[in-house]
Scaffold this active site. Structure first.
Site, PDB file in Angstrom:
ATOM      1  N   SER A   8      -3.619 -65.990  16.221  1.00  0.00           N
ATOM      2  CA  SER A   8      -4.967 -66.009  15.690  1.00  0.00           C
ATOM      3  C   SER A   8      -5.113 -66.545  14.351  1.00  0.00           C
ATOM      4  CB  SER A   8      -5.782 -64.641  15.746  1.00  0.00           C
ATOM      5  OG  SER A   8      -6.975 -64.575  15.079  1.00  0.00           O
ATOM      6  N   HIS A  33      -5.378 -68.765  18.835  1.00  0.00           N
ATOM      7  CA  HIS A  33      -6.809 -68.007  19.046  1.00  0.00           C
ATOM      8  C   HIS A  33      -7.724 -68.474  17.909  1.00  0.00           C
ATOM      9  CE1 HIS A  33      -9.111 -64.502  20.470  1.00  0.00           C
ATOM     10  NE2 HIS A  33      -9.130 -64.250  19.299  1.00  0.00           N
ATOM     11  N   ASP A  35     -11.368 -67.733  16.366  1.00  0.00           N
ATOM     12  CA  ASP A  35     -12.551 -66.672  16.108  1.00  0.00           C
ATOM     13  C   ASP A  35     -13.526 -67.273  15.787  1.00  0.00           C
ATOM     14  OD1 ASP A  35     -11.116 -64.168  17.113  1.00  0.00           O
ATOM     15  OD2 ASP A  35      -9.970 -64.319  15.287  1.00  0.00           O
ATOM     16  N   MET A  37     -17.393 -66.378  14.323  1.00  0.00           N
ATOM     17  CA  MET A  37     -18.047 -65.396  14.064  1.00  0.00           C
ATOM     18  C   MET A  37     -19.539 -65.980  13.391  1.00  0.00           C
ATOM     19  SD  MET A  37     -15.337 -62.808  12.136  1.00  0.00           S
ATOM     20  CE  MET A  37     -13.778 -62.774  12.886  1.00  0.00           C
ATOM     21  N   HIS A  66     -12.760 -67.832  20.919  1.00  0.00           N
ATOM     22  CA  HIS A  66     -13.053 -66.374  21.017  1.00  0.00           C
ATOM     23  C   HIS A  66     -14.509 -66.282  20.336  1.00  0.00           C
ATOM     24  CE1 HIS A  66     -12.642 -61.842  19.881  1.00  0.00           C
ATOM     25  NE2 HIS A  66     -13.741 -61.926  20.653  1.00  0.00           N
ATOM     26  N   MET A 137     -11.190 -55.797  23.559  1.00  0.00           N
ATOM     27  CA  MET A 137     -10.829 -55.737  21.928  1.00  0.00           C
ATOM     28  C   MET A 137     -10.292 -54.350  21.581  1.00  0.00           C
ATOM     29  SD  MET A 137     -11.883 -58.388  20.412  1.00  0.00           S
ATOM     30  CE  MET A 137     -11.838 -57.951  18.765  1.00  0.00           C
ATOM     31  N   ASP A 175      -6.618 -57.847  21.469  1.00  0.00           N
ATOM     32  CA  ASP A 175      -6.816 -58.553  20.205  1.00  0.00           C
ATOM     33  C   ASP A 175      -7.501 -57.581  19.213  1.00  0.00           C
ATOM     34  OD1 ASP A 175      -7.684 -60.367  18.467  1.00  0.00           O
ATOM     35  OD2 ASP A 175      -9.720 -61.030  19.230  1.00  0.00           O
TER      36      ASP A 175
HETATM   37  C1  DX5 Z   1     -10.975 -59.904  14.993  1.00  0.00           C
HETATM   38  C2  DX5 Z   1     -10.448 -60.909  15.584  1.00  0.00           C
HETATM   39  C3  DX5 Z   1      -9.139 -61.185  15.819  1.00  0.00           C
HETATM   40  C4  DX5 Z   1      -8.290 -60.976  14.460  1.00  0.00           C
HETATM   41  C5  DX5 Z   1      -7.223 -60.160  15.001  1.00  0.00           C
HETATM   42  O1  DX5 Z   1     -12.338 -59.828  15.171  1.00  0.00           O
HETATM   43  O2  DX5 Z   1     -11.188 -61.121  16.863  1.00  0.00           O
HETATM   44  O3  DX5 Z   1      -8.819 -62.082  16.612  1.00  0.00           O
HETATM   45  O4  DX5 Z   1      -7.850 -62.308  14.136  1.00  0.00           O
HETATM   46  O5  DX5 Z   1      -6.435 -59.921  13.792  1.00  0.00           O
HETATM   47  P1  DX5 Z   1      -5.236 -59.081  13.578  1.00  0.00           P
HETATM   48  O6  DX5 Z   1      -4.156 -59.416  14.515  1.00  0.00           O
HETATM   49  O7  DX5 Z   1      -4.554 -59.164  12.225  1.00  0.00           O
HETATM   50  O8  DX5 Z   1      -5.549 -57.512  13.844  1.00  0.00           O
HETATM   51 ZN    ZN Z   2     -10.123 -62.766  18.473  1.00  0.00          ZN
END
Ligand code: DX5
Ligand code: ZN
Length: 215
Positions: A8, A33, A35, A37, A66, A137, A175
């Protein structure tokens, strides 16, 4: 089932992304990955289509996108055009899941749906035959670096049993809070795709960190 590791980049050094991609490639990661948002579905903003489009050519690994956004359908074409290989959207956004899955697959990408920690995983059971992946999640979505929620383990094993019952070869991705100590637990429960951000990108030796997640 072989364990796949998806790095990620939320926790990567954005001033040196190309170097971070070389590190992920050389360390045996299977995917990157990405992300997304929107500040509505989750209380945070990250990056979107123009960023994916411009970084895509610097990385040889597949992009596992994602979408933590309220209206995934509206953006599938744009993410597919920008170079996504896989798209996961959230069950909770209230879009017609079959329509979103069909749209993703019509673009030749693999499709996943995600459930937040408090969302019952049973809600996705009727969709398993249309899906390539379900993302459980293991933290509340929105931020990297949070602690793993142990109650999510039961959802992983329930989902793995249901997929087997339906005869579906399903990728189960996890994740949030995944590192060397949580990896054996989620794998034992039935997850085979492990997303990790802070554990991998903050490691001095990323290859050793990836290997520790497969052990
Ligand atoms: C959180 C994200 C994750 C995040 C995970 O909303 O979807 O992909 O990057 O980060 P770590 O591995 O640091 O928990
Ligand atoms: Zn994610």
């Amino acid at each position: 089932m072989k364990t796949k590791v998806s790095a990620s980049i939320l926790s990567a050094d954005f001033g040196n992304l190309e170097r971070e991609f070389r590190r992920a490639e050389a360390s045996g990661c299977d995917m990157v990955h990405f992300d997304v948002m929107d500040g509505h579905f989750v209380p945070n903003l990250s990056y979107g289509v123009p960023v994916l489009k411009s970084i895509r050519k610097y990385c040889s690994l597949p992009f596992d996108v994602h979408l933590m956004i309220t209206d995934p359908l509206k953006f599938i074409d744009a993410f597919a055009d920008a170079g996504a290989d896989h798209i996961t959207f959230h069950q909770e956004v209230g879009s017609d899941p079959e329509e979103v899955i069909a749209k993703i697959r019509s673009r030749g990408l693999t499709a996943g749906i995600s459930v937040k920690p408090k969302t019952p995983v049973e809600l996705v059971y009727p969709l398993l035959k249309q899906l390539d992946m379900v993302l459980i999640m293991t933290v509340e979505p929105g931020f990297g670096g949070q602690g793993f929620i142990p109650e999510t383990l039961e959802k992983i094993s329930a989902l793995r049993s249901e997929a087997q019952r339906q005869g579906v070869e399903l990728d189960i991705e996890v994740d949030g809070g995944i590192g060397f100590n949580t990896s054996p637990k989620v794998r034992h429960a039935g997850a085979n795709v492990l997303v990790s951000g802070s554990y991998l990108f903050k490691a001095d030796d990323m290859a050793a960190a990836v290997a520790s997640m497969r052990r």
